[in-house]
Motif scaffolding. Structure first.
Motif: not given
Length: 184
Positions: A170-184
Motif C-alpha cells: 500500500a505504501k509503495l502504491n501510494k508513492q507511485k501515485i504521488i510520483a505520477e501526480a508530481l510528474k505533470d
C-alpha cells in the motif's frame, strides 16, 4: 515291523520333511521370501502408524488459522524437517487456494463403453508467508529420521507477515501515485 513297512514309513517321513522346507532358488523359496518381506513391511507400517503424533493423525482446526501437517524421512534430521515442511506447505497452499478440475470422456463402440477420467489439482502461486512451525517431532525409523511437522497459518487479520506485506504494498502504491501526480 517288516522291512517294507519300515521303508514306507521312512519314505513318507522324508517326503513330509521335504514339504516343510523349500529348495533355495526355487519358485517356492521366492514366494516364501516375498511373503516374509510383505509381512515385515506390514509390521513396519503398523509401527509407523502407531508412532504418529496425535496432531498428525487429526490435524487441528480453528476459526483463526489453517493447519497443515507433513512428514518425510532422510538420513539427515535437518533435511527430513525441510522436506516435511515443504510437504506441509503444499498441503497448506492447496487448502488456501487449490483448484480442482475434472474431465470425463466416454465413447461407445460395438456395445462397449470406453471411458477416461482425468482429475487435475492446480495450486498456482499461493502466498503462504507467515506460517509458523507449531509442532515438530523426530523419530528414528529403519535407520533414518522421520520428521513430523505441523504448520499454522493465521487468517482473518491475524497473520502479521501478510499484514506487513500488504502495508508495504500500500505504501509503495501510494508513492507511485504521488510520483505520477508530481510528474505533470
Amino acid at each position: 515291523m517288516n522291512k517294507t513297512t519300515l521303508i514306507s514309513m521312512l519314505l513318507a517321513t522324508s517326503m513330509l520333511g521335504a514339504c516343510a522346507s523349500v529348495t533355495p532358488g526355487s519358485p517356492e523359496a521366492y514366494m516364501q521370501m516375498e511373503k516374509e518381506r510383505k509381512e515385515k513391511a506390514a509390521e513396519q507400517l503398523e509401527d509407523t502408524l502407531d508412532d504418529m503424533p496425535k496432531w498428525y493423525k487429526k490435524v487441528p482446526t480453528s476459526n483463526h488459522a489453517v493447519y497443515a501437517a507433513g512428514t518425510s524421512t532422510a538420513t539427515d534430521p535437518q533435511y527430513a524437517i525441510e522436506k516435511a515442511v515443504l510437504r506441509a506447505k503444499i498441503t497448506l497452499a492447496d487448502r488456501l487456494k487449490g483448484q480442482l478440475s475434472q474431465k470425463m470422456k466416454s465413447v461407445m463402440a460395438e456395445n462397449d463403453e470406453i471411458g477416461t477420467s482425468v482429475t487435475k489439482n492446480v495450486i498456482d502461486g499461493v502466498e503462504v508467508s507467515g506460517y509458523r512451525l507449531k509442532e515438530k517431532e523426530l523419530l528414528v525409523e529403519n535407520g533414518e529420521v522421520r520428521a513430523y511437522v505441523l504448520l499454522e497459518f493465521p487468517i482473518g487479520g491475524f497473520n502479521d507477515v501478510l499484514k506487513y506485506k500488504a502495508d508495504q504494498e500500500a505504501k509503495l502504491n501510494k508513492q507511485k501515485i504521488i510520483a505520477e501526480a508530481l510528474k505533470d
